[in-house]
Design a protein around this motif. Structure first.
Motif, short mmCIF file in Angstrom:
data_model
loop_
_atom_site.label_atom_id
_atom_site.label_comp_id
_atom_site.label_asym_id
_atom_site.label_seq_id
_atom_site.Cartn_x
_atom_site.Cartn_y
_atom_site.Cartn_z
N LYS A 110 0.84 -1.21 0.00
CA LYS A 110 0.00 0.00 0.00
C LYS A 110 0.87 1.26 0.00
CE LYS A 110 -4.02 0.26 0.55
NZ LYS A 110 -5.15 0.42 -0.41
N THR A 111 1.93 1.26 0.80
CA THR A 111 2.82 2.42 0.85
C THR A 111 3.51 2.64 -0.49
OG1 THR A 111 3.22 2.04 3.22
CG2 THR A 111 4.80 3.42 2.06
N ALA A 112 3.94 1.55 -1.13
CA ALA A 112 4.59 1.66 -2.43
C ALA A 112 3.65 2.23 -3.47
CB ALA A 112 5.12 0.30 -2.86
N ARG A 113 2.40 1.81 -3.45
CA ARG A 113 1.42 2.29 -4.43
C ARG A 113 1.08 3.76 -4.22
NH1 ARG A 113 -2.77 -2.88 -4.37
NH2 ARG A 113 -1.63 -4.20 -5.85
N LEU A 114 1.00 4.17 -2.96
CA LEU A 114 0.58 5.54 -2.66
C LEU A 114 1.76 6.50 -2.57
CD1 LEU A 114 -2.10 4.77 0.08
CD2 LEU A 114 -2.50 5.35 -2.31
N GLY A 115 2.96 5.98 -2.34
CA GLY A 115 4.12 6.85 -2.18
C GLY A 115 4.07 7.67 -0.91
N SER A 116 3.36 7.15 0.10
CA SER A 116 3.20 7.92 1.34
C SER A 116 2.88 6.98 2.49
CB SER A 116 2.08 8.95 1.18
OG SER A 116 1.72 9.51 2.43
N LEU A 117 3.70 7.04 3.55
CA LEU A 117 3.42 6.26 4.75
C LEU A 117 2.16 6.74 5.45
CD1 LEU A 117 7.02 5.87 6.21
CD2 LEU A 117 5.46 3.97 5.73
N SER A 118 1.99 8.06 5.53
CA SER A 118 0.84 8.61 6.25
C SER A 118 -0.47 8.29 5.53
CB SER A 118 0.99 10.12 6.43
OG SER A 118 1.10 10.77 5.17
N LEU A 140 13.54 5.14 -0.65
CA LEU A 140 14.37 6.34 -0.52
C LEU A 140 13.49 7.42 0.09
CD1 LEU A 140 16.23 6.35 -3.96
CD2 LEU A 140 17.19 5.80 -1.72
N ARG A 141 13.93 8.00 1.20
CA ARG A 141 13.10 8.94 1.95
C ARG A 141 13.69 10.34 1.90
NH1 ARG A 141 13.41 4.07 4.42
NH2 ARG A 141 11.53 3.15 5.35
N SER A 142 12.79 11.31 1.77
CA SER A 142 13.18 12.71 1.94
C SER A 142 12.07 13.36 2.74
CB SER A 142 13.36 13.40 0.58
OG SER A 142 12.11 13.58 -0.06
N THR A 143 12.20 14.65 3.00
CA THR A 143 11.17 15.33 3.80
C THR A 143 9.85 15.40 3.05
OG1 THR A 143 11.96 17.46 2.98
CG2 THR A 143 12.84 16.70 5.10
N ARG A 144 9.87 15.30 1.71
CA ARG A 144 8.64 15.48 0.93
C ARG A 144 8.29 14.27 0.08
NH1 ARG A 144 8.85 21.42 -1.69
NH2 ARG A 144 6.60 21.25 -1.43
N ASN A 145 9.25 13.36 -0.16
CA ASN A 145 9.00 12.28 -1.08
C ASN A 145 9.36 10.93 -0.48
OD1 ASN A 145 8.16 13.89 -3.37
ND2 ASN A 145 10.29 14.56 -3.51
N LEU A 146 8.71 9.91 -1.01
CA LEU A 146 9.01 8.53 -0.64
C LEU A 146 8.91 7.71 -1.91
CD1 LEU A 146 9.41 6.67 1.94
CD2 LEU A 146 6.99 6.13 1.68
N ARG A 147 9.99 7.07 -2.31
CA ARG A 147 9.93 6.24 -3.51
C ARG A 147 10.76 4.99 -3.31
NH1 ARG A 147 14.46 7.11 -6.88
NH2 ARG A 147 15.75 8.90 -6.29
N LEU A 148 10.44 3.97 -4.11
CA LEU A 148 11.10 2.68 -3.97
C LEU A 148 12.55 2.74 -4.45
CD1 LEU A 148 8.27 0.36 -5.30
CD2 LEU A 148 9.16 0.37 -2.97
#
Length: 302
Positions: free
Chosen positions: A12-20, A50-58
């Motif tokens: 789900k996180t991978a599909r949405l690109g967001s943990l929250s 790969l995490r940043s303050t604004r993005n999350l990607r595989l």
């Protein structure tokens, strides 16, 4: 099964690109989703995002792991569904996206009948002519005309022989005359449907080996199929509608077919889902119920 839930959270996180956002849709806390991803990363021994303050990607490893995760979860949930299919009662929540016109005219009644037959089921409907995002919206399945634009989605037939037909009210045809050839539509007020800022103003017709394509125009356009149908019934012009949408109007004489010797475009009604693992016994039974209803109605009009 914590491991299976961790896989679900990762997918789900991978599909949405967001943990929250994954946490919100799965009714979990952000801390719980973050912990699940960290457990998986510790298990595989590498970063999955790969995490940043604004993005999350595989990461590349995350991309590879995702494909295996999806297959594993689908296989396990298929096993659960196979075991549960032997149960006598259907249970759970059905989250369904429906076109506005078809949903209000037919599907509400047919789904009500299905729920009455299976009282332990509940339903949440999303009625809109906009195409539902099967990954981001809280929707399990969608009923849509035609094949999905996303080839990764699964499409199962509900009413494969449905088609579009020209229709108008008896009052309109008495006042303005009935066209006998699609080319004459340019002389009439045509009621057009718009979807995603695209106006469906080129209508296609077939007769034997002849094909006609007509660019129509009119003074009424809407992004809601029910509005177009209501305008047609009110005598404001000619519409190009799915036969299922206007079946009862034809039977009641509110609308009549125009140029009936010409075939309109095919408009197969399909059940759309993101993965076959979503085809629970309840959804499969619902599909059979709706297919029986829709095809019986279409047969009565031929």
């Amino acid at each position: 099964m914590k491991a299976l839930q961790d896989f679900r959270i990762f997918i789900k996180t991978a599909r949405l690109g967001s943990l929250s956002e994954a946490a919100r849709q799965m009714d979990l806390t952000p801390a719980a989703t973050s912990a699940a991803v960290k457990r998986l990363e510790a298990e595989v021994g590498t970063a999955l995002f790969l995490r940043s303050t604004r993005n999350l990607r595989l990461t590349p490893h995350g991309e590879l792991f995702l494909s295996h995760c999806e297959q594993a979860v689908e296989a396990i949930e298929d096993g659960f569904a196979s075991v549960k299919s032997g149960q006598s009662e259907l249970t759970g929540l059905l989250q369904i996206a429906l076109p506005s016109d078809l949903g209000r005219r037919l599907m509400l009644r047919w789904i009500d009948e299905f729920i009455e037959q299976n009282p332990k089921l509940s339903v949440r409907l999303h009625l809109s002519d906009s195409i539902a995002d099967m990954y981001r919206q809280p929707v399990d399945i969608a009923l849509r005309y035609g094949n999905p634009p996303d080839s990764s989605l699964i499409a199962l037939p509900v009413a494969a022989k449905n088609q579009r037909v020209l229709c108008a009210s008896p009052e309109y045809l008495e006042k303005f005359g009935a066209p006998t050839h699609p080319g004459q539509l340019t002389r009439h007020n045509c009621l057009c449907f718009a979807l995603s800022d695209s106006l469906h103003a080129r209508w296609h017709f077939y007769r034997d080996t002849i094909e006609e394509s007509v660019h129509v125009s009119g003074n009424r356009m809407a992004n809601d199929g029910d509005a177009v149908r209501r305008w047609a019934i009110a005598g404001h012009g000619i519409a190009y509608k799915s036969l299922l949408d206007i079946a009862e109007d034809l039977e009641e004489g509110k609308l009549v077919r125009v140029c009936p010797e010409w075939q309109g475009e095919t408009a197969p009604l399909n059940l759309i889902c993101a993965s076959r693992r979503q085809l629970s016994p309840a959804i499969q039974a619902l599909r059979e119920h709706l297919s029986s209803k829709a095809n019986t109605l279409l047969h009565s009009l031929n």
